[in-house]
Scaffold this motif. Structure first.
Motif, PDB file in Angstrom:
ATOM      1  N   LEU A  82     -19.532  23.982  -2.870  1.00  0.00           N
ATOM      2  CA  LEU A  82     -20.843  24.202  -3.477  1.00  0.00           C
ATOM      3  C   LEU A  82     -21.641  22.922  -3.275  1.00  0.00           C
ATOM      4  O   LEU A  82     -21.273  21.859  -3.755  1.00  0.00           O
ATOM      5  N   LYS A  83     -22.735  23.025  -2.524  1.00  0.00           N
ATOM      6  CA  LYS A  83     -23.532  21.870  -2.150  1.00  0.00           C
ATOM      7  C   LYS A  83     -24.755  21.808  -3.046  1.00  0.00           C
ATOM      8  O   LYS A  83     -25.547  22.747  -3.105  1.00  0.00           O
ATOM      9  N   MET A  84     -24.943  20.684  -3.743  1.00  0.00           N
ATOM     10  CA  MET A  84     -26.020  20.612  -4.738  1.00  0.00           C
ATOM     11  C   MET A  84     -26.734  19.270  -4.646  1.00  0.00           C
ATOM     12  O   MET A  84     -26.116  18.221  -4.414  1.00  0.00           O
ATOM     13  N   ARG A  85     -28.076  19.308  -4.862  1.00  0.00           N
ATOM     14  CA  ARG A  85     -28.855  18.089  -5.023  1.00  0.00           C
ATOM     15  C   ARG A  85     -28.862  17.703  -6.499  1.00  0.00           C
ATOM     16  O   ARG A  85     -28.599  18.544  -7.365  1.00  0.00           O
ATOM     17  N   PRO A  86     -29.193  16.488  -6.826  1.00  0.00           N
ATOM     18  CA  PRO A  86     -29.197  16.073  -8.239  1.00  0.00           C
ATOM     19  C   PRO A  86     -30.113  16.925  -9.108  1.00  0.00           C
ATOM     20  O   PRO A  86     -29.730  17.337 -10.197  1.00  0.00           O
ATOM     21  N   GLN A  87     -31.357  17.213  -8.610  1.00  0.00           N
ATOM     22  CA  GLN A  87     -32.282  18.006  -9.420  1.00  0.00           C
ATOM     23  C   GLN A  87     -31.737  19.417  -9.618  1.00  0.00           C
ATOM     24  O   GLN A  87     -31.856  20.009 -10.698  1.00  0.00           O
ATOM     25  N   GLN A  88     -31.150  19.995  -8.577  1.00  0.00           N
ATOM     26  CA  GLN A  88     -30.603  21.345  -8.676  1.00  0.00           C
ATOM     27  C   GLN A  88     -29.431  21.372  -9.662  1.00  0.00           C
ATOM     28  O   GLN A  88     -29.300  22.311 -10.455  1.00  0.00           O
ATOM     29  N   PHE A  89     -28.613  20.333  -9.633  1.00  0.00           N
ATOM     30  CA  PHE A  89     -27.464  20.284 -10.526  1.00  0.00           C
ATOM     31  C   PHE A  89     -27.912  20.285 -11.985  1.00  0.00           C
ATOM     32  O   PHE A  89     -27.367  21.030 -12.816  1.00  0.00           O
ATOM     33  N   GLU A  90     -28.917  19.467 -12.280  1.00  0.00           N
ATOM     34  CA  GLU A  90     -29.412  19.412 -13.657  1.00  0.00           C
ATOM     35  C   GLU A  90     -30.040  20.752 -14.055  1.00  0.00           C
ATOM     36  O   GLU A  90     -29.889  21.206 -15.195  1.00  0.00           O
ATOM     37  N   GLN A  91     -30.728  21.397 -13.098  1.00  0.00           N
ATOM     38  CA  GLN A  91     -31.363  22.690 -13.387  1.00  0.00           C
ATOM     39  C   GLN A  91     -30.301  23.754 -13.668  1.00  0.00           C
ATOM     40  O   GLN A  91     -30.455  24.563 -14.595  1.00  0.00           O
ATOM     41  N   TYR A  92     -29.256  23.774 -12.859  1.00  0.00           N
ATOM     42  CA  TYR A  92     -28.191  24.744 -13.076  1.00  0.00           C
ATOM     43  C   TYR A  92     -27.576  24.561 -14.457  1.00  0.00           C
ATOM     44  O   TYR A  92     -27.278  25.538 -15.163  1.00  0.00           O
ATOM     45  N   LEU A  93     -27.411  23.350 -14.861  1.00  0.00           N
ATOM     46  CA  LEU A  93     -26.818  23.094 -16.176  1.00  0.00           C
ATOM     47  C   LEU A  93     -27.739  23.574 -17.307  1.00  0.00           C
ATOM     48  O   LEU A  93     -27.270  24.093 -18.323  1.00  0.00           O
ATOM     49  N   ASN A  94     -29.052  23.378 -17.101  1.00  0.00           N
ATOM     50  CA  ASN A  94     -29.986  23.777 -18.144  1.00  0.00           C
ATOM     51  C   ASN A  94     -30.208  25.294 -18.171  1.00  0.00           C
ATOM     52  O   ASN A  94     -30.313  25.903 -19.242  1.00  0.00           O
ATOM     53  N   ASP A  95     -30.268  25.909 -16.950  1.00  0.00           N
ATOM     54  CA  ASP A  95     -30.561  27.339 -16.869  1.00  0.00           C
ATOM     55  C   ASP A  95     -29.343  28.208 -17.145  1.00  0.00           C
ATOM     56  O   ASP A  95     -29.481  29.380 -17.528  1.00  0.00           O
ATOM     57  N   HIS A  96     -28.192  27.675 -16.947  1.00  0.00           N
ATOM     58  CA  HIS A  96     -26.970  28.471 -17.108  1.00  0.00           C
ATOM     59  C   HIS A  96     -25.985  27.745 -18.029  1.00  0.00           C
ATOM     60  O   HIS A  96     -25.116  26.989 -17.567  1.00  0.00           O
ATOM     61  N   PRO A  97     -26.128  27.935 -19.326  1.00  0.00           N
ATOM     62  CA  PRO A  97     -25.252  27.246 -20.286  1.00  0.00           C
ATOM     63  C   PRO A  97     -23.768  27.527 -20.030  1.00  0.00           C
ATOM     64  O   PRO A  97     -22.916  26.668 -20.280  1.00  0.00           O
ATOM     65  N   ARG A  98     -23.454  28.733 -19.536  1.00  0.00           N
ATOM     66  CA  ARG A  98     -22.045  29.055 -19.285  1.00  0.00           C
ATOM     67  C   ARG A  98     -21.463  28.172 -18.166  1.00  0.00           C
ATOM     68  O   ARG A  98     -20.260  27.955 -18.104  1.00  0.00           O
ATOM     69  N   LEU A  99     -22.350  27.693 -17.266  1.00  0.00           N
ATOM     70  CA  LEU A  99     -21.894  26.856 -16.155  1.00  0.00           C
ATOM     71  C   LEU A  99     -21.810  25.378 -16.549  1.00  0.00           C
ATOM     72  O   LEU A  99     -21.082  24.608 -15.948  1.00  0.00           O
ATOM     73  N   LYS A 100     -22.558  25.039 -17.600  1.00  0.00           N
ATOM     74  CA  LYS A 100     -22.663  23.638 -17.987  1.00  0.00           C
ATOM     75  C   LYS A 100     -21.309  23.021 -18.357  1.00  0.00           C
ATOM     76  O   LYS A 100     -20.909  21.980 -17.826  1.00  0.00           O
ATOM     77  N   HIS A 101     -20.608  23.646 -19.283  1.00  0.00           N
ATOM     78  CA  HIS A 101     -19.345  23.070 -19.766  1.00  0.00           C
ATOM     79  C   HIS A 101     -18.263  23.040 -18.684  1.00  0.00           C
ATOM     80  O   HIS A 101     -17.570  22.017 -18.543  1.00  0.00           O
ATOM     81  N   PRO A 102     -18.070  24.093 -17.888  1.00  0.00           N
ATOM     82  CA  PRO A 102     -17.060  24.013 -16.823  1.00  0.00           C
ATOM     83  C   PRO A 102     -17.330  22.894 -15.812  1.00  0.00           C
ATOM     84  O   PRO A 102     -16.421  22.169 -15.418  1.00  0.00           O
ATOM     85  N   LEU A 103     -18.606  22.737 -15.404  1.00  0.00           N
ATOM     86  CA  LEU A 103     -18.922  21.679 -14.439  1.00  0.00           C
ATOM     87  C   LEU A 103     -18.723  20.289 -15.040  1.00  0.00           C
ATOM     88  O   LEU A 103     -18.203  19.372 -14.385  1.00  0.00           O
ATOM     89  N   GLN A 104     -19.180  20.158 -16.297  1.00  0.00           N
ATOM     90  CA  GLN A 104     -18.972  18.866 -16.963  1.00  0.00           C
ATOM     91  C   GLN A 104     -17.488  18.527 -17.094  1.00  0.00           C
ATOM     92  O   GLN A 104     -17.060  17.392 -16.922  1.00  0.00           O
TER      93      GLN A 104
END
Length: 477
Positions: A108-130
């Motif tokens: 999964l290829k991500m830019r810094p801004q996209q990574f922060e957006q994914y975390l904010n837009d998808h709470p279910r994804l936030k904790h697993p990635l963290q």
């Protein structure tokens, strides 16, 4: 799901990856971020700014670092659940490593801004990635600890090897110095032996000439005054300076017409019996002839003494040099000590030498090498006493050992230096003291050790140093 079950789930990398894969299927914007990993492709290079971070879903990425010598060092291989470019992604600094795909898969290829957006837009994804990022940090930290521990161990091993190398080099240098010294001693032995042989011939000729002169004089009648004066000259003994002066005054009164100081001195050396013989046979003009008969005997006596001393010195030089230095022999150690003393007689002429040679058995030993030991210690003692003082050499024996003790009346050895006195290249002379020969005592210790004995040094209560040498008694050679 309970809190404990939630924590357990978040600690399971495989479960987190499965959860993320399901989310990717449900979220088109994540599907757009998927990329294939082709084996051998270079994702990023060391020192370059990193615009993306990669979450490995399948396959492997190997991180490497190029050293100043341009060699490449493999650091770590990142598998599924690992982030590649995490440190550069977090700090914004150029990447410290290069990343190359070592096993094909997906990431999964991500830019810094996209990574922060994914975390904010998808709470279910936030904790697993963290949690994955935290797990990655923990693994990197553990890996760093292991690396530091390994580096420390390698450093200790390297230091040990370096110290061992230093010791080996020191031993090699010591052995080299000893070999050089032994080679010099062997060469010296050959020179001494050749010199002794050459000196022996003229010394023998002197002895023969003296005996021939005695034989010539013996042809005179034994009752003739000339032969009697000659015989008295052969038996002459030296007199001290004070006695000589008194006898010269007596001669001047007894023979007032003799004005030649040389004749007065010669007459003063004569015994009363010789003077009475001169008076009984004196005639005008014959005084010089009578004196010469006595002087002839005296000169031959001196030639005998000097020739015998030369012969004894030659014998001792031959014995001391020992051309069979590498051979053991069944011998009396005292003879080697006596030879050494005679060879060093010039150093000992102002030394009060005290010999206490108790009976000892013969033993199998390398006498030539042991003579080197006696030489080193005696020369050391002379240096310590500045060639004036008392030197005592004693021998004694038990059932198993012969003991030689050599003590001097010098200043002794500082107590803190005694443990170092037999170390190679150690000398206290450079430190203002008067003991130590550098290699001499180290070689002496080596020689005694090879003979199966021991050498020790102590300071005497009344002053001075004492060397104690023990040599085992052996019958076999």
């Amino acid at each position: 799901m309970t809190d404990q079950q939630g924590i357990s789930w978040l600690n399971d990398t495989g479960a987190i990856l499965n959860f993320i894969r399901r989310l990717i299927k449900d979220l088109p914007e994540l599907q757009e971020r998927l990329m294939d990993l082709n084996e051998g492709d270079l994702l990023f290079s060391q020192g370059d700014p990193l615009e993306h971070m990669y979450l490995v879903l399948e396959g492997n990425i190997t991180l490497t670092r190029t050293q100043p010598d341009e060699s490449e060092v493999k650091l770590i291989t990142l598998g599924p659940g690992s982030f590649a470019g995490l440190i550069a992604f977090t700090t914004g600094e150029p990447t410290l490593t290069s990343g190359r795909i070592s096993q094909k898969g997906q990431a999964l290829k991500m830019r810094p801004q996209q990574f922060e957006q994914y975390l904010n837009d998808h709470p279910r994804l936030k904790h697993p990635l963290q949690q994955l990022m935290l797990n990655n940090m923990i693994q990197r930290y553990k890996s760093n600890l292991r690396l530091q521990t390994r580096t420390h161990l390698l450093s200790k091993e390297l230091n040990k090897e370096r110290n061992d190398l230093k010791k080996a080099y020191a031993q090699l240098e010591e052995t080299h110095q000893m070999l050089v010294h032994q080679e010099k001693m062997a060469t010296l032995g050959e020179l001494v032996s050749g010199f002794a042989h050459e000196v022996n011939n003229p010394a023998s000729a002197l002895m023969r000439a003296a005996e021939n002169l005695v034989e010539i004089y013996s042809k005179f009648e034994s009752s003739h005054y000339s032969y009697k004066l000659f015989r008295l000259g052969l038996q002459s003994t030296p007199v001290d300076s004070n006695t000589q002066r008194n006898r010269m005054l007596m001669i001047e009164k007894r023979y007032p017409w003799i004005h030649d100081r040389s004749s007065v001195r010669k007459l003063a050396h004569m015994s009363d019996e010789a003077l009475d013989l001169i008076d009984a046979n004196r005639k005008k003009g014959e005084m010089d002839t009578l004196i010469n008969h006595y002087e002839a005997g005296k000169m031959i006596h001196n030639i005998r003494i000097a020739s015998q001393r030369i012969a004894n010195l030659v014998k001792s030089l031959k014995s001391y040099s020992r051309q069979d230095q590498n051979k053991e022999e069944h011998a009396d150690i005292r003879e080697g000590i006596q030879d050494t003393i005679l060879v060093l007689s010039n150093r000992l002429k102002f030394i009060d030498l005290n010999l206490k040679f108790n009976d000892i058995p013969k033993t199998c030993a390398n006498i030539g090498d042991l003579n080197q030991v006696w030489t080193n210690i005696i020369v050391n003692a002379c240096d310590a006493m500045k060639d004036q003082g008392k030197l005592t050499i004693s021998t004694e024996a038990t059932d198993d050992f012969i003991f030689v003790k050599i003590s001097d009346s010098g200043p002794g050895i500082p107590e803190h230096l005694i443990p170092k006195i037999f170390e190679p290249n150690f000398t206290t002379k450079n430190q203002g003291a008067e003991f130590g020969l550098g290699l001499g005592l180290a070689i002496s210790s080596e020689i005694v050790g090879q003979a199966g004995g021991e050498i020790e040094v102590t300071n005497k209560t009344g002053g001075g140093a004492q060397f104690s040498i023990s040599i085992p008694i052996r019958e076999d050679c």
